[in-house]
Design a protein around this motif. Structure first.
Motif, PDB file in Angstrom:
ATOM      1  N   ALA A  53      41.153  -5.575  -6.675  1.00 37.85           N
ATOM      2  CA  ALA A  53      40.051  -4.659  -6.970  1.00 37.85           C
ATOM      3  C   ALA A  53      39.326  -4.275  -5.686  1.00 37.85           C
ATOM      4  CB  ALA A  53      39.074  -5.305  -7.948  1.00 37.85           C
ATOM      5  N   CYS A  54      38.765  -3.052  -5.675  1.00 38.86           N
ATOM      6  CA  CYS A  54      38.147  -2.543  -4.449  1.00 38.86           C
ATOM      7  C   CYS A  54      36.877  -3.281  -4.078  1.00 38.86           C
ATOM      8  CB  CYS A  54      37.888  -1.047  -4.561  1.00 38.86           C
ATOM      9  SG  CYS A  54      36.525  -0.603  -5.641  1.00 38.86           S
ATOM     10  N   VAL A  55      36.297  -4.036  -5.003  1.00 41.73           N
ATOM     11  CA  VAL A  55      35.123  -4.836  -4.629  1.00 41.73           C
ATOM     12  C   VAL A  55      35.527  -6.075  -3.840  1.00 41.73           C
ATOM     13  CG1 VAL A  55      33.679  -4.054  -6.525  1.00 41.73           C
ATOM     14  CG2 VAL A  55      35.180  -6.028  -6.875  1.00 41.73           C
ATOM     15  N   PRO A  67      31.206   1.165 -15.864  1.00 40.98           N
ATOM     16  CA  PRO A  67      31.394   2.570 -15.476  1.00 40.98           C
ATOM     17  C   PRO A  67      31.671   2.785 -14.002  1.00 40.98           C
ATOM     18  CG  PRO A  67      29.097   2.117 -16.003  1.00 40.98           C
ATOM     19  CD  PRO A  67      29.872   0.917 -16.418  1.00 40.98           C
ATOM     20  N   SER A  68      31.268   1.861 -13.143  1.00 38.79           N
ATOM     21  CA  SER A  68      31.505   2.013 -11.717  1.00 38.79           C
ATOM     22  C   SER A  68      32.570   1.037 -11.243  1.00 38.79           C
ATOM     23  CB  SER A  68      30.211   1.753 -10.927  1.00 38.79           C
ATOM     24  OG  SER A  68      30.492   1.688  -9.537  1.00 38.79           O
ATOM     25  N   SER A  69      33.537   1.540 -10.473  1.00 33.97           N
ATOM     26  CA  SER A  69      34.575   0.673  -9.917  1.00 33.97           C
ATOM     27  C   SER A  69      34.010  -0.321  -8.927  1.00 33.97           C
ATOM     28  CB  SER A  69      35.636   1.520  -9.206  1.00 33.97           C
ATOM     29  OG  SER A  69      36.103   2.532 -10.030  1.00 33.97           O
ATOM     30  N   GLU A  70      32.817  -0.024  -8.379  1.00 37.05           N
ATOM     31  CA  GLU A  70      32.215  -0.889  -7.370  1.00 37.05           C
ATOM     32  C   GLU A  70      31.252  -1.902  -7.996  1.00 37.05           C
ATOM     33  OE1 GLU A  70      31.824   2.843  -6.681  1.00 37.05           O
ATOM     34  OE2 GLU A  70      33.939   2.382  -6.410  1.00 37.05           O
ATOM     35  N   ASP A  71      31.231  -1.981  -9.305  1.00 36.52           N
ATOM     36  CA  ASP A  71      30.356  -2.934  -9.982  1.00 36.52           C
ATOM     37  C   ASP A  71      30.754  -4.356  -9.592  1.00 36.52           C
ATOM     38  OD1 ASP A  71      29.147  -4.642 -12.027  1.00 36.52           O
ATOM     39  OD2 ASP A  71      28.723  -2.763 -13.088  1.00 36.52           O
ATOM     40  N   LEU A  75      33.920  -8.909  -9.704  1.00 34.93           N
ATOM     41  CA  LEU A  75      34.225 -10.117  -8.918  1.00 34.93           C
ATOM     42  C   LEU A  75      34.387 -11.341  -9.828  1.00 34.93           C
ATOM     43  CD1 LEU A  75      31.619  -9.680  -6.034  1.00 34.93           C
ATOM     44  CD2 LEU A  75      34.097  -9.702  -5.716  1.00 34.93           C
ATOM     45  N   GLU A  76      33.888 -11.250 -11.034  1.00 34.50           N
ATOM     46  CA  GLU A  76      33.846 -12.429 -11.915  1.00 34.50           C
ATOM     47  C   GLU A  76      35.248 -12.894 -12.295  1.00 34.50           C
ATOM     48  OE1 GLU A  76      31.390 -11.265 -15.169  1.00 34.50           O
ATOM     49  OE2 GLU A  76      29.567 -11.145 -13.936  1.00 34.50           O
ATOM     50  N   GLY A  77      35.464 -14.199 -12.182  1.00 35.86           N
ATOM     51  CA  GLY A  77      36.742 -14.786 -12.557  1.00 35.86           C
ATOM     52  C   GLY A  77      37.830 -14.654 -11.515  1.00 35.86           C
TER      53      GLY A  77
END
Length: 244
Positions: A53-55, A67-71, A75-77
């Protein structure tokens, strides 16, 4: 098959089927439909996929679409953290299978514009930008272009500024009306979605394309896939993002 599937659900199902079990899949910014497709693929036919993921997370939990890919809840899990240089290094080594790329404009050669309207030197409008897609697209094994609201404004005769291109191989484009193959040989319509005729697709396409006389129709999602889509995206963000 589920006849009550919405256009957005058919598109997400189609994207999910582009992900093989065991594949390595990455997303960039502004990719909620791609994230939903990855989560659906993991919940159905591809439980062994690897998601970057991008985060900066490796294999985060994906119980709910945000709704946001940067949310940062993406990161969870996570099983590990991955930096952007790490992502590019994996892609350069051929270790990333699929990435879904968006674009403000796409032409029949498969070139995309995510930079600006007008010219690079004198832009009229600035678009979100390349964010590394120019190189990443060439390194990923199976890049897929996604245009969720197809029109003559985004499927154009010639992009105004070339942000990404790959003349070595054709690329698939999934829209809210059908599936195209684009490349140096021109554009070919591979399939139409159940609600779109070839004539309607042509009216909303700014370039000419070939199409078989008996064109395949995109299949509807099965009950298991549809249930996964509706569970993961219980707020219905998908229907706000896909036109048709």
């Amino acid at each position: 098959m589920s006849a009550d599937a919405t256009p957005a659900e058919v598109v997400v199902s189609l994207l999910a089927r582009d992900i093989e079990d065991g594949a390595v899949v990455a997303t960039g910014v502004a990719s909620p439909l791609a994230i939903l497709a990855i989560a659906v693929a993991r919940a159905t036919h591809a439980p062994r996929l690897t998601y970057l993921a991008c985060v900066g997370s490796l294999n985060p939990d994906l119980p709910t679409l945000h709704p946001s890919s940067e949310d940062l809840r993406f990161l969870e899990g996570r099983s590990a953290e991955v930096s952007i240089p790490d992502l590019f290094d994996h892609a350069r080594r051929g270790r990333v299978d699929t990435v879904f790329f968006g674009a403000a404009e796409v032409d029949a050669l498969g070139r995309t514009n995510m930079t600006a309207s007008g010219s690079l030197g004198s832009p009229r409008t600035k678009f979100p930008g390349v964010a590394g897609a120019a190189t990443l697209r060439q390194w990923v094994r199976r890049p897929v272009l996604l245009v969720p609201r197809q029109s003559r404004r985004n499927l154009v005769a010639q992009v105004q500024v070339v942000t990404t291109r790959d003349d070595r191989r054709p690329v698939r484009l999934v829209s809210d009306l059908g599936v195209f193959e684009l490349g140096v040989g021109g554009a070919k319509l591979l399939a139409r979605h159940p609600w779109a005729s070839v004539e309607q697709i042509s009216e909303r396409t700014g370039f000419s394309f070939q199409a078989e006389a008996h064109l395949p129709v995109t299949p509807l999602p099965d009950a298991r896939t549809l249930a996964a889509i509706r569970s993961i995206d219980s707020r219905g963000y998908r229907d706000q993002l896909v036109g048709a």
